[in-house]
Design a protein around this motif. Structure first.
Motif, PDB file in Angstrom:
ATOM      1  N   PRO A  83     -31.983 -46.945 -88.866  1.00 29.32           N
ATOM      2  CA  PRO A  83     -31.964 -45.571 -89.357  1.00 29.32           C
ATOM      3  C   PRO A  83     -30.545 -45.175 -89.743  1.00 29.32           C
ATOM      4  O   PRO A  83     -29.573 -45.652 -89.157  1.00 29.32           O
ATOM      5  CB  PRO A  83     -32.471 -44.749 -88.169  1.00 29.32           C
ATOM      6  N   VAL A  84     -30.450 -44.331 -90.754  1.00 25.12           N
ATOM      7  CA  VAL A  84     -29.148 -43.845 -91.209  1.00 25.12           C
ATOM      8  C   VAL A  84     -29.212 -42.335 -91.436  1.00 25.12           C
ATOM      9  O   VAL A  84     -30.287 -41.757 -91.578  1.00 25.12           O
ATOM     10  CB  VAL A  84     -28.707 -44.526 -92.532  1.00 25.12           C
ATOM     11  N   THR A  85     -28.063 -41.734 -91.456  1.00 26.87           N
ATOM     12  CA  THR A  85     -27.930 -40.340 -91.868  1.00 26.87           C
ATOM     13  C   THR A  85     -26.932 -40.304 -93.009  1.00 26.87           C
ATOM     14  O   THR A  85     -26.141 -41.232 -93.182  1.00 26.87           O
ATOM     15  CB  THR A  85     -27.438 -39.423 -90.728  1.00 26.87           C
ATOM     16  N   ARG A  86     -26.973 -39.256 -93.792  1.00 18.74           N
ATOM     17  CA  ARG A  86     -26.050 -39.095 -94.913  1.00 18.74           C
ATOM     18  C   ARG A  86     -25.071 -37.971 -94.599  1.00 18.74           C
ATOM     19  O   ARG A  86     -25.469 -36.914 -94.157  1.00 18.74           O
ATOM     20  CB  ARG A  86     -26.811 -38.782 -96.187  1.00 18.74           C
ATOM     21  N   VAL A 143     -23.282 -43.053 -96.194  1.00 18.62           N
ATOM     22  CA  VAL A 143     -24.395 -43.442 -95.332  1.00 18.62           C
ATOM     23  C   VAL A 143     -23.819 -43.964 -94.019  1.00 18.62           C
ATOM     24  O   VAL A 143     -22.999 -44.864 -94.012  1.00 18.62           O
ATOM     25  CB  VAL A 143     -25.267 -44.527 -96.012  1.00 18.62           C
ATOM     26  N   VAL A 144     -24.276 -43.380 -92.911  1.00 13.89           N
ATOM     27  CA  VAL A 144     -23.750 -43.717 -91.589  1.00 13.89           C
ATOM     28  C   VAL A 144     -24.898 -44.191 -90.696  1.00 13.89           C
ATOM     29  O   VAL A 144     -25.925 -43.516 -90.607  1.00 13.89           O
ATOM     30  CB  VAL A 144     -23.075 -42.478 -90.957  1.00 13.89           C
ATOM     31  N   PRO A 145     -24.751 -45.357 -90.032  1.00 14.18           N
ATOM     32  CA  PRO A 145     -25.803 -45.815 -89.112  1.00 14.18           C
ATOM     33  C   PRO A 145     -26.100 -44.758 -88.051  1.00 14.18           C
ATOM     34  O   PRO A 145     -25.202 -44.086 -87.558  1.00 14.18           O
ATOM     35  CB  PRO A 145     -25.213 -47.071 -88.475  1.00 14.18           C
ATOM     36  N   ALA A 146     -27.393 -44.627 -87.702  1.00 12.65           N
ATOM     37  CA  ALA A 146     -27.797 -43.612 -86.728  1.00 12.65           C
ATOM     38  C   ALA A 146     -28.688 -44.202 -85.637  1.00 12.65           C
ATOM     39  O   ALA A 146     -29.455 -43.488 -85.013  1.00 12.65           O
ATOM     40  CB  ALA A 146     -28.521 -42.473 -87.447  1.00 12.65           C
TER      41      ALA A 146
END
Length: 75
Positions: free
Chosen positions: A41-44, A53-56
Motif C-alpha cells: 500500500p502507498v499514500t500520495r 508516492v510513499v510506502p504505507a
C-alpha cells in the motif's frame, strides 16, 4: 482521464477486483504464466504529476486467475 475512470468502474461493477493505491513490487510467475503479484500500500504526498508516492505498509502477495497492468500511459 474520464474515459479510463469509466472503464475501471464498469469493470468493477462486472466483478473485477480493483485495488487502488498499491505499488506493485513484483509480478509472480509459474513458468511463463503470470499468476499474481506482490504489492504494498502507498499514500500520495502532494497532488498532480508532482505527487510523491510513499510506502504505507508491508508488501503482500495477491494470487489471481488473470493479471492485468494499468500503470498508465507514461510508464
Amino acid at each position: 482521464s474520464v474515459f479510463d475512470e469509466l472503464l475501471l468502474r464498469n469493470a468493477e461493477k462486472k466483478g473485477a477486483v480493483v485495488r487502488e493505491e498499491f505499488e506493485v513490487t513484483e509480478v509472480l510467475f509459474e513458468g511463463r504464466r503470470a499468476v499474481g503479484l506482490r504489492a504494498r500500500p502507498v499514500t500520495r504526498q502532494g497532488s498532480g504529476r508532482g505527487a510523491k508516492v510513499v510506502p504505507a505498509g508491508e508488501a503482500r502477495e495477491v494470487r489471481a486467475k488473470v493479471v492485468g497492468g494499468a500503470s498508465g500511459r507514461d510508464t
